[in-house]
Design a protein around this motif. Structure first.
Motif, PDB file in Angstrom:
ATOM      1  N   GLN A   1       0.706  -1.215  -0.140  1.00 42.56           N
ATOM      2  CA  GLN A   1       0.049  -0.147   0.230  1.00 42.56           C
ATOM      3  C   GLN A   1       0.862   1.330  -0.011  1.00 42.56           C
ATOM      4  OE1 GLN A   1      -2.429  -0.232   3.447  1.00 42.56           O
ATOM      5  NE2 GLN A   1      -0.848   0.455   5.117  1.00 42.56           N
ATOM      6  N   VAL A   2       0.327   2.489  -0.645  1.00 41.47           N
ATOM      7  CA  VAL A   2       1.138   3.406  -0.803  1.00 41.47           C
ATOM      8  C   VAL A   2       0.198   4.770  -0.543  1.00 41.47           C
ATOM      9  CG1 VAL A   2       2.334   4.918  -2.336  1.00 41.47           C
ATOM     10  CG2 VAL A   2       2.534   2.427  -2.431  1.00 41.47           C
ATOM     11  N   ARG A   3       0.715   5.702   0.301  1.00 44.33           N
ATOM     12  CA  ARG A   3       0.170   7.102   0.577  1.00 44.33           C
ATOM     13  C   ARG A   3       1.069   8.110   0.579  1.00 44.33           C
ATOM     14  NH1 ARG A   3      -0.694   7.470   7.125  1.00 44.33           N
ATOM     15  NH2 ARG A   3       1.856   7.263   7.633  1.00 44.33           N
ATOM     16  N   THR A   4       0.422   9.490   0.008  1.00 42.50           N
ATOM     17  CA  THR A   4       1.002  10.497  -0.248  1.00 42.50           C
ATOM     18  C   THR A   4       1.292  11.072   1.228  1.00 42.50           C
ATOM     19  OG1 THR A   4      -0.280  10.846  -2.060  1.00 42.50           O
ATOM     20  CG2 THR A   4       0.946  12.791  -1.554  1.00 42.50           C
ATOM     21  N   THR A   5       2.572  11.847   1.142  1.00 45.56           N
ATOM     22  CA  THR A   5       3.101  12.522   2.505  1.00 45.56           C
ATOM     23  C   THR A   5       3.105  13.935   2.363  1.00 45.56           C
ATOM     24  OG1 THR A   5       5.303  11.910   1.961  1.00 45.56           O
ATOM     25  CG2 THR A   5       4.157  10.239   3.419  1.00 45.56           C
TER      26      THR A   5
ATOM     27  N   SER B   1      -4.828   9.218   2.598  1.00 40.61           N
ATOM     28  CA  SER B   1      -5.381   7.728   2.916  1.00 40.61           C
ATOM     29  C   SER B   1      -4.380   6.741   2.108  1.00 40.61           C
ATOM     30  CB  SER B   1      -6.984   7.455   2.372  1.00 40.61           C
ATOM     31  OG  SER B   1      -7.052   8.068   1.160  1.00 40.61           O
ATOM     32  N   TRP B   2      -4.685   5.445   2.473  1.00 36.77           N
ATOM     33  CA  TRP B   2      -3.799   4.389   1.551  1.00 36.77           C
ATOM     34  C   TRP B   2      -4.377   4.227   0.543  1.00 36.77           C
ATOM     35  CZ3 TRP B   2       1.331   3.641   3.389  1.00 36.77           C
ATOM     36  CH2 TRP B   2       1.483   4.050   4.564  1.00 36.77           C
ATOM     37  N   ALA B   3      -3.611   3.823  -0.731  1.00 40.72           N
ATOM     38  CA  ALA B   3      -4.145   3.221  -1.850  1.00 40.72           C
ATOM     39  C   ALA B   3      -3.561   1.983  -1.739  1.00 40.72           C
ATOM     40  CB  ALA B   3      -3.228   4.176  -3.052  1.00 40.72           C
TER      41      ALA B   3
END
Length: 429
Positions: free
Chosen positions: A407-411, A418-420
């Protein structure tokens, strides 16, 4: 009197009538200001400006410049209405700055723009157009835009009070007039804040205390001022806004401005008309998670990119928006040779600091406990494809023939999306 200013919460005062006060009297006034934690601007002697008597100007400046309650110098009130020249004001300005480079020099004018005759005689300006009752509050928008175009900071002065009870300014051609309503005063204030003013000034303190019959009008103004003081930290914030009003779709009846403070967005929306309206305001940038109107402490109908509300005539609503940066989309995982699991996703944020990648071992249909395995740098722009390789070397490499969830999220410095995901990838040998 020296006591009157301290009946309010206003932190700073201008006193143009000091033109004919002695330095000793002014020092007494400044001492009282200091004792109450306030400050004041002091006017320069106008006859000295008109005669070019720079020695008298500098004598006053030298006598007062070290006082802790001195906020600055008020040069010449509305010079366009008097027989004063550009050279006379600029000479006075330069004389002040030659002996006091610390304190700013300012004065009020109905409007100023690039090319304004007296622009070089101020460090910053004060706008004092008074549209009520001949024009609506939104009439000041042109003045605000022109002032912004100069590149100088400016303050805005709220509608002046009449100094007599004959419904006109003394000496003017008689003309029916009235005080601005409370909503008109609020509208003027927040239009000015949206339009770039640094401070708001309320003119006519003395008249509101010594002229019979204006106590109620002053109470209405003080009510608005107290509201503004409570919201002051929002409008003083220098944080860069993380959302923006979609101006092409902004309803014509509304004016809007955005501030950022303590991780939340604050949107000030003003109804420019004399009729109530119900409208939708749309935003770009971060996504809206919740919205409330601050003054009334009520929830507001919203989507992730808009809010819908009703405004009374000349009404102002200030919204607190909890916002989040946009999450990535289109997360795809692909196993490559050499025990490399490649992830790609679409960047939907314009101002991220990067991306966080997490991985969990998958057992059957269940993803285990996620742990952060790395970060990806910010992409070059919204809509870009970002690539991250989870490589098969090192102490935390993916194991061959094992299936992992990703899973990946923008910081961002002020929060994460939220998580993708998750997506599953089975590592090759």
């Amino acid at each position: 009197s020296l006591d009157e200013p301290f009946l309010t919460r206003f932190p700073r005062f201008y006193a143009a009538d000091m033109t004919w006060e002695t330095d000793a009297q002014i020092l007494q006034y400044l001492d009282a200001m200091q004792a109450h934690g306030r400050s004041a601007f002091v006017n320069i002697v106008q006859p000295a400006i008109l005669s070019g008597d720079t020695a008298t100007i500098q004598a006053r400046v030298n006598a007062l410049k070290s006082h802790p309650a001195l906020a600055g110098w008020y040069l010449f009130d509305e010079p366009e209405f008097y027989s004063v020249t550009q050279q006379q004001l600029e000479t006075a300005y330069q004389a002040i700055k030659a002996v006091d480079a610390l304190h700013p020099v300012t004065f009020a004018a109905p409007g100023f723009a690039p090319g304004y005759t007296f622009l070089n005689a101020m460090d910053y300006g004060i706008l004092d157009p008074y549209p009520i009752p001949n024009a609506p509050p939104s009439d000041i928008l042109t003045n605000l835009a022109n002032a912004r175009a100069t590149g100088k900071a400016f303050d805005y002065t709220i509608q002046a009070w009449e100094a007599d009870m004959n419904l006109r300014w003394p000496g003017d051609v008689p003309n029916p007039t009235r005080f601005p309503s409370r909503e008109e005063t609020r509208s003027l204030s927040y239009l000015a804040l949206n339009g770039g003013t640094t401070n708001l000034l309320f003119y006519g303190f003395g008249e509101a205390h010594i002229v019979p019959g204006v106590t109620w009008e002053w109470m209405k103004t003080a009510d608005v001022a107290n509201e503004l003081i409570r919201l002051g930290p929002i409008y003083a914030s220098t944080d860069a806004p993380l959302i923006a009003v979609d101006l092409p779709s902004l309803p014509a009846e509304l004016d809007a401005g955005v501030r950022q403070w303590q991780g939340k967005a604050y949107v000030t929306v003003v109804n420019k008309t004399a009729a109530p309206v119900s409208r939708t305001v749309t935003f770009s940038g971060w996504l809206i998670q919740s919205a409330k109107e601050v003054v009334g402490q009520r929830s507001v109908t919203r989507t992730s990119t808009s809010l819908t509300d009703t405004w009374p005539a000349f009404g102002v609503n200030v919204y607190e928006l909890t916002i989040a940066i946009q999450a990535p989309t289109n997360l795809v995982g692909t196993p490559l040779a050499g025990r490399v699991n490649r992830l790609t996703w679409t960047d939907n944020a314009a101002n991220e600091s990067g991306f966080e990648v997490q991985r969990a071992l998958k057992s059957g249909s269940t993803c285990g406990t996620y742990a952060t395995i790395g970060t990806a740098q910010a992409a070059s722009g919204t809509g870009s494809t970002v690539t991250y390789n989870d490589v098969g070397t090192g102490s935390n490499a993916p194991l061959a023939t094992k299936t992992y969830c990703y899973q990946v999220r923008t910081t961002h410095a002020q929060g994460a999306s939220s998580w993708a995901g998750p997506v599953s990838v089975k590592t090759k040998n």
